[in-house]
Design a protein around this motif. Structure first.
Motif, PDB file in Angstrom:
ATOM      1  N   PRO A 226       7.085  -4.542   2.295  1.00  0.00           N
ATOM      2  CA  PRO A 226       7.355  -5.880   2.836  1.00  0.00           C
ATOM      3  C   PRO A 226       8.819  -6.034   3.220  1.00  0.00           C
ATOM      4  O   PRO A 226       9.710  -5.476   2.575  1.00  0.00           O
ATOM      5  N   GLN A 227       9.033  -6.818   4.249  1.00  0.00           N
ATOM      6  CA  GLN A 227      10.390  -7.054   4.737  1.00  0.00           C
ATOM      7  C   GLN A 227      10.782  -8.513   4.545  1.00  0.00           C
ATOM      8  O   GLN A 227       9.962  -9.421   4.701  1.00  0.00           O
ATOM      9  N   GLY A 228      12.043  -8.724   4.214  1.00  0.00           N
ATOM     10  CA  GLY A 228      12.552 -10.086   4.057  1.00  0.00           C
ATOM     11  C   GLY A 228      11.844 -10.817   2.932  1.00  0.00           C
ATOM     12  O   GLY A 228      11.652 -10.283   1.840  1.00  0.00           O
ATOM     13  N   SER A 229      11.413 -12.046   3.197  1.00  0.00           N
ATOM     14  CA  SER A 229      10.740 -12.865   2.185  1.00  0.00           C
ATOM     15  C   SER A 229       9.230 -12.684   2.206  1.00  0.00           C
ATOM     16  O   SER A 229       8.506 -13.371   1.480  1.00  0.00           O
ATOM     17  N   GLU A 230       8.742 -11.756   3.021  1.00  0.00           N
ATOM     18  CA  GLU A 230       7.303 -11.548   3.168  1.00  0.00           C
ATOM     19  C   GLU A 230       6.736 -10.865   1.932  1.00  0.00           C
ATOM     20  O   GLU A 230       7.353  -9.958   1.361  1.00  0.00           O
ATOM     21  N   VAL A 231       5.543 -11.301   1.471  1.00  0.00           N
ATOM     22  CA  VAL A 231       4.890 -10.679   0.320  1.00  0.00           C
ATOM     23  C   VAL A 231       3.920  -9.591   0.756  1.00  0.00           C
ATOM     24  O   VAL A 231       3.491  -8.772  -0.049  1.00  0.00           O
ATOM     25  N   ARG A 232       3.582  -9.562   2.045  1.00  0.00           N
ATOM     26  CA  ARG A 232       2.604  -8.598   2.554  1.00  0.00           C
ATOM     27  C   ARG A 232       3.311  -7.369   3.110  1.00  0.00           C
ATOM     28  O   ARG A 232       4.287  -7.475   3.841  1.00  0.00           O
ATOM     29  N   GLY A 233       2.769  -6.197   2.772  1.00  0.00           N
ATOM     30  CA  GLY A 233       3.334  -4.963   3.282  1.00  0.00           C
ATOM     31  C   GLY A 233       2.652  -4.437   4.523  1.00  0.00           C
ATOM     32  O   GLY A 233       3.120  -3.470   5.125  1.00  0.00           O
ATOM     33  N   ASN A 234       1.546  -5.054   4.942  1.00  0.00           N
ATOM     34  CA  ASN A 234       0.781  -4.554   6.082  1.00  0.00           C
ATOM     35  C   ASN A 234       1.674  -4.348   7.301  1.00  0.00           C
ATOM     36  O   ASN A 234       2.533  -5.173   7.609  1.00  0.00           O
ATOM     37  N   LEU A 235       1.464  -3.239   8.011  1.00  0.00           N
ATOM     38  CA  LEU A 235       2.247  -2.985   9.219  1.00  0.00           C
ATOM     39  C   LEU A 235       2.061  -4.106  10.228  1.00  0.00           C
ATOM     40  O   LEU A 235       2.994  -4.479  10.941  1.00  0.00           O
ATOM     41  N   ALA A 236       0.825  -4.642  10.299  1.00  0.00           N
ATOM     42  CA  ALA A 236       0.556  -5.739  11.232  1.00  0.00           C
ATOM     43  C   ALA A 236       1.314  -6.997  10.859  1.00  0.00           C
ATOM     44  O   ALA A 236       1.495  -7.884  11.697  1.00  0.00           O
ATOM     45  N   ALA A 237       1.759  -7.092   9.607  1.00  0.00           N
ATOM     46  CA  ALA A 237       2.526  -8.259   9.155  1.00  0.00           C
ATOM     47  C   ALA A 237       4.019  -7.968   9.099  1.00  0.00           C
ATOM     48  O   ALA A 237       4.785  -8.717   8.497  1.00  0.00           O
ATOM     49  N   GLY A 238       4.435  -6.857   9.735  1.00  0.00           N
ATOM     50  CA  GLY A 238       5.854  -6.546   9.811  1.00  0.00           C
ATOM     51  C   GLY A 238       6.367  -5.607   8.747  1.00  0.00           C
ATOM     52  O   GLY A 238       7.583  -5.402   8.632  1.00  0.00           O
ATOM     53  N   GLY A 239       5.465  -5.017   7.943  1.00  0.00           N
ATOM     54  CA  GLY A 239       5.899  -4.083   6.910  1.00  0.00           C
ATOM     55  C   GLY A 239       6.499  -2.818   7.502  1.00  0.00           C
ATOM     56  O   GLY A 239       6.173  -2.415   8.626  1.00  0.00           O
ATOM     57  N   LEU A 240       7.386  -2.183   6.743  1.00  0.00           N
ATOM     58  CA  LEU A 240       8.020  -0.930   7.154  1.00  0.00           C
ATOM     59  C   LEU A 240       7.249   0.225   6.537  1.00  0.00           C
ATOM     60  O   LEU A 240       7.079   0.282   5.313  1.00  0.00           O
ATOM     61  N   GLY A 241       6.778   1.178   7.362  1.00  0.00           N
ATOM     62  CA  GLY A 241       5.994   2.301   6.878  1.00  0.00           C
ATOM     63  C   GLY A 241       6.874   3.492   6.518  1.00  0.00           C
ATOM     64  O   GLY A 241       7.580   4.025   7.377  1.00  0.00           O
ATOM     65  N   VAL A 242       6.829   3.905   5.247  1.00  0.00           N
ATOM     66  CA  VAL A 242       7.625   5.037   4.770  1.00  0.00           C
ATOM     67  C   VAL A 242       6.685   6.044   4.105  1.00  0.00           C
ATOM     68  O   VAL A 242       6.042   5.735   3.092  1.00  0.00           O
ATOM     69  N   ALA A 243       6.595   7.249   4.676  1.00  0.00           N
ATOM     70  CA  ALA A 243       5.745   8.288   4.100  1.00  0.00           C
ATOM     71  C   ALA A 243       6.409   8.893   2.872  1.00  0.00           C
ATOM     72  O   ALA A 243       7.636   9.059   2.829  1.00  0.00           O
ATOM     73  N   GLN A 244       5.594   9.220   1.875  1.00  0.00           N
ATOM     74  CA  GLN A 244       6.113   9.783   0.638  1.00  0.00           C
ATOM     75  C   GLN A 244       5.028  10.595  -0.058  1.00  0.00           C
ATOM     76  O   GLN A 244       3.834  10.353   0.186  1.00  0.00           O
ATOM     77  N   PRO A 245       5.411  11.568  -0.893  1.00  0.00           N
ATOM     78  CA  PRO A 245       4.393  12.312  -1.635  1.00  0.00           C
ATOM     79  C   PRO A 245       3.584  11.374  -2.523  1.00  0.00           C
ATOM     80  O   PRO A 245       4.123  10.398  -3.063  1.00  0.00           O
ATOM     81  N   ILE A 246       2.300  11.656  -2.664  1.00  0.00           N
ATOM     82  CA  ILE A 246       1.494  10.811  -3.539  1.00  0.00           C
ATOM     83  C   ILE A 246       1.906  11.035  -4.990  1.00  0.00           C
ATOM     84  O   ILE A 246       2.376  12.109  -5.362  1.00  0.00           O
ATOM     85  N   THR A 247       1.743  10.015  -5.798  1.00  0.00           N
ATOM     86  CA  THR A 247       2.079  10.094  -7.218  1.00  0.00           C
ATOM     87  C   THR A 247       0.887  10.655  -7.997  1.00  0.00           C
ATOM     88  O   THR A 247      -0.223  10.774  -7.477  1.00  0.00           O
ATOM     89  N   GLU A 248       1.127  10.959  -9.253  1.00  0.00           N
ATOM     90  CA  GLU A 248       0.032  11.432 -10.115  1.00  0.00           C
ATOM     91  C   GLU A 248      -1.051  10.373 -10.239  1.00  0.00           C
ATOM     92  O   GLU A 248      -2.243  10.683 -10.269  1.00  0.00           O
TER      93      GLU A 248
END
Length: 319
Positions: A226-248
């Motif tokens: 999520p960006q700014g004051s937004e609670v949603r991480g969805n890309l359609a809602a303006g979230g920033l997509g960051v690829a990362q290794p999956i966790t255990e």
């Protein structure tokens, strides 16, 4: 193979990020022939097989990214694979399309994801089969039940069952501000079912999309932050997509759910995980192939087409 994609109009694809486009591109790279139609093009006449008006296409690699080589009317069973990639919402027309696709399947078409499995796994409700992985969750029409849930957990998320892209998601904190109004908006005064979940603060680190293809886990997720004051991480809602290794924990969730749902006919699923909690199981048209591939070098479209080829070969062997 001849592969038919049932999808949204090609003209609206945003090819720089579209997952269906990346599937098509990889399939064509391997020499497979590509065709496309929309659910509205499906037709079933009594006494006949399900067919559609279909565009046979070639991807050009230019700004005008596809060329229509021919438009034909053809039974779906004539294709080696039919890939259902129509984006949500899962409305009445999507529901009817799954029935036509299921009839085509009875006639011999190989449809991915399996139409009955699409109907049997509503993307938000499907998590309830796996309570060991979810944060406390309530599904109800009752405003009284929502109030009791809020009194117990203080900080909650409310969402419609048919939302997509973060649409209609609300957070209500300990003060309960606007809880009644939000509940009325989402449940339409008791006429509509909604979902309520305890807020997971790890959303600040991203809503992770974990992909499972043919029952196997893609080793990288896309954290939608999520960006700014937004609670949603969805890309359609303006979230920033960051690829990362999956966790255990991501792997534990995916390796428990993935093979089970794969056996039910879901070749591709997208698990949404916040912190250690599963929040959604996407089955209609999971995305994030291009973002993960571009940021990590792991070729997700290639993994998908590998799995598709294997599934078709296995099905042909059984037949």
């Amino acid at each position: 193979m001849n592969i038919l994609f049932v999808a949204d109009p090609l003209e609206v694809f945003q090819i720089y990020k579209d997952t269906t486009f990346s599937m098509m591109r990889e399939a064509q790279r391997r020499g497979h022939r590509i065709a496309a139609c929309e659910p509205r093009h499906l037709t079933w006449r009594s006494g006949e097989v399900v067919h559609a008006v279909i565009r046979q296409v070639t991807l050009t690699g230019t700004e005008d990214w596809f060329r229509v080589d021919a438009t034909v009317t053809r039974p779906l069973k004539d294709y080696d694979a039919v890939i259902m990639r129509k984006d949500p919402p899962f409305d009445d027309e999507y529901f009817y399309a799954t029935h036509l696709l299921e009839q085509a399947q009875r006639e011999g078409a190989r449809v991915f994801n399996r139409p009955a499995a699409l109907r049997d796994h509503p993307e938000k409700l499907a998590i309830m089969e796996f309570p060991q992985f979810v944060s406390p969750t309530l599904v109800t029409r009752s405003a009284d039940e929502v109030r009791r849930f809020h009194a117990e957990h203080a900080d909650i998320i409310l969402k419609p069952l048919d939302g997509m892209g973060g649409m209609g998601i609300f957070r209500v904190g300990p003060d309960g501000m606007n809880l009644g109004s939000i509940t009325e908006t989402l449940n339409h005064h008791g006429a509509t079912t909604l979902m309520v979940q305890r807020f997971v603060p790890e959303i600040s680190q991203g809503d992770k999309r974990v992909l499972v293809i043919g029952g196997k886990v893609v080793p990288f997720s896309l954290a939608r932050i999520p960006q700014g004051s937004e609670v949603r991480g969805n890309l359609a809602a303006g979230g920033l997509g960051v690829a990362q290794p999956i966790t255990e924990r991501d792997r534990e969730i995916a390796e428990t759910i993935g093979p089970l749902l794969s056996a039910r006919g879901l070749l591709l699923i997208g698990l949404d995980v916040i912190g250690d909690c599963l929040t959604e199981i996407n089955v209609t048209s999971p995305t994030c192939f291009q973002e993960i591939t571009q940021q990590t070098g792991f070729d997700v479209p290639a993994m998908f087409v590998d799995a598709l080829e294997h599934a078709v070969e296995e099905d042909t062997t059984v037949l």
